[in-house]
Write an enzyme that holds these catalytic residues in place. Structure first.
Site, short mmCIF file in Angstrom:
data_model
loop_
_atom_site.label_atom_id
_atom_site.label_comp_id
_atom_site.label_asym_id
_atom_site.label_seq_id
_atom_site.Cartn_x
_atom_site.Cartn_y
_atom_site.Cartn_z
N ALA A 183 -1.98 3.69 12.04
CA ALA A 183 -1.91 2.28 12.46
C ALA A 183 -2.42 1.43 11.30
O ALA A 183 -3.61 1.23 11.13
CB ALA A 183 -2.73 2.06 13.73
N ALA A 184 -1.50 0.95 10.49
CA ALA A 184 -1.84 0.25 9.25
C ALA A 184 -2.67 -1.00 9.49
O ALA A 184 -3.46 -1.39 8.63
CB ALA A 184 -0.57 -0.09 8.48
N GLU A 233 3.10 -4.82 9.16
CA GLU A 233 1.93 -3.95 9.25
C GLU A 233 1.55 -3.39 7.87
O GLU A 233 0.38 -3.41 7.48
CB GLU A 233 2.19 -2.83 10.26
CG GLU A 233 2.29 -3.35 11.68
CD GLU A 233 3.06 -2.45 12.63
OE1 GLU A 233 3.13 -2.80 13.82
OE2 GLU A 233 3.61 -1.40 12.20
N GLN A 234 2.54 -2.88 7.15
CA GLN A 234 2.24 -2.30 5.83
C GLN A 234 1.83 -3.38 4.84
O GLN A 234 0.91 -3.18 4.04
CB GLN A 234 3.43 -1.50 5.31
CG GLN A 234 3.67 -0.22 6.12
CD GLN A 234 4.53 0.78 5.38
OE1 GLN A 234 4.50 0.87 4.16
NE2 GLN A 234 5.29 1.57 6.13
N VAL A 258 1.52 9.21 9.91
CA VAL A 258 1.54 7.99 10.72
C VAL A 258 0.11 7.51 10.87
O VAL A 258 -0.79 8.27 11.23
CB VAL A 258 2.18 8.24 12.11
CG1 VAL A 258 2.14 6.98 12.96
CG2 VAL A 258 3.61 8.75 11.95
N HIS A 272 9.20 7.36 12.01
CA HIS A 272 8.31 6.48 11.25
C HIS A 272 8.58 6.61 9.76
O HIS A 272 8.86 7.70 9.27
CB HIS A 272 6.85 6.81 11.54
CG HIS A 272 6.40 6.31 12.87
ND1 HIS A 272 5.68 5.15 13.02
CD2 HIS A 272 6.60 6.79 14.11
CE1 HIS A 272 5.46 4.94 14.30
NE2 HIS A 272 6.00 5.92 14.99
N PRO A 273 8.46 5.50 9.04
CA PRO A 273 8.64 5.55 7.58
C PRO A 273 7.37 6.05 6.90
O PRO A 273 6.29 6.02 7.48
CB PRO A 273 8.88 4.08 7.23
CG PRO A 273 8.05 3.34 8.24
CD PRO A 273 8.18 4.15 9.52
N GLN A 313 7.17 -3.72 8.29
CA GLN A 313 7.01 -4.58 7.10
C GLN A 313 5.71 -5.39 7.20
O GLN A 313 4.92 -5.41 6.27
CB GLN A 313 8.21 -5.51 6.97
CG GLN A 313 8.15 -6.45 5.80
CD GLN A 313 8.41 -5.75 4.48
OE1 GLN A 313 9.21 -4.84 4.41
NE2 GLN A 313 7.71 -6.16 3.45
#
Length: 173
Positions: free
Chosen positions: A122-123, A87-88, A120, A67-68, A85
């Site tokens: 969940a954005a 999600e963030q 991590v 994960h980033p 992309q």
């Protein structure tokens, strides 16, 4: 896409479609493919999550390391996966000011140093003000608890991504 379509996919197609249900972990999709047929979305999820749960701790940590960082350099460079992309960006992390980005970078670095994997979350269930608060809160958690929490977030993300894929028009995949 309906579950019959999912069940009729060959391995390559299944991995192409579901390979990023767990961020940058197409191996999970490749392993889950052999569990077909799936009765519904929940059954598909169950197999993805059972694979994660069955891994040794080092494998689970490896999944987390794929994960980033939230609002990290990959977001700034535009090198995130398409899913990350969206999600963030949806959580407002693309529009952070310089001070907010710096604060998040510091917290991300502290978290990585403490736990050995990136934070991590969940954005889609969060926003730009909640992310740093949650990161700071979780920095104080015991390691075993944080591993469980982070894997729970991976599963939330995976659940949302699988649901998106099953609702998607197969012609657009």
């Amino acid at each position: 896409m309906d579950i019959e379509k999912v069940n009729s996919m060959d391995l390559g197609e299944f991995v192409d479609v579901f390979g990023n249900a767990t961020e940058r972990c197409p191996l999970i999709a490749a392993a889950v493919w052999s569990q077909r047929p799936f009765s519904d979305l929940e059954d598909l999820e169950k197999h993805f999550f059972a694979f994660i749960d069955a891994l040794a701790q080092s494998g689970q940590e490896g999944i987390l390391r794929c994960h980033p960082d939230l609002a990290g350099s990959e977001l700034q460079r535009g090198t995130l996966t398409a899913e990350s992309q969206r999600e963030q960006s949806g959580a407002g992390l693309r529009s952070l000011g310089a001070d907010e980005r710096l604060r998040l970078a510091e917290l991300n670095a502290q978290y990585r140093a403490r736990f050995g994997f990136p934070f991590v979350l969940a954005a889609r269930f969060s926003d730009r003000t909640a992310v740093p608060r949650e990161l700071a809160r979780r920095l104080l958690c015991p390691s075993a608890q944080e591993l469980r929490t982070a894997l729970g977030e991976v599963k939330k993300i995976g659940s949302l991504r699988l649901a998106d894929l099953l609702r998607a028009d197969p012609a657009k995949l």
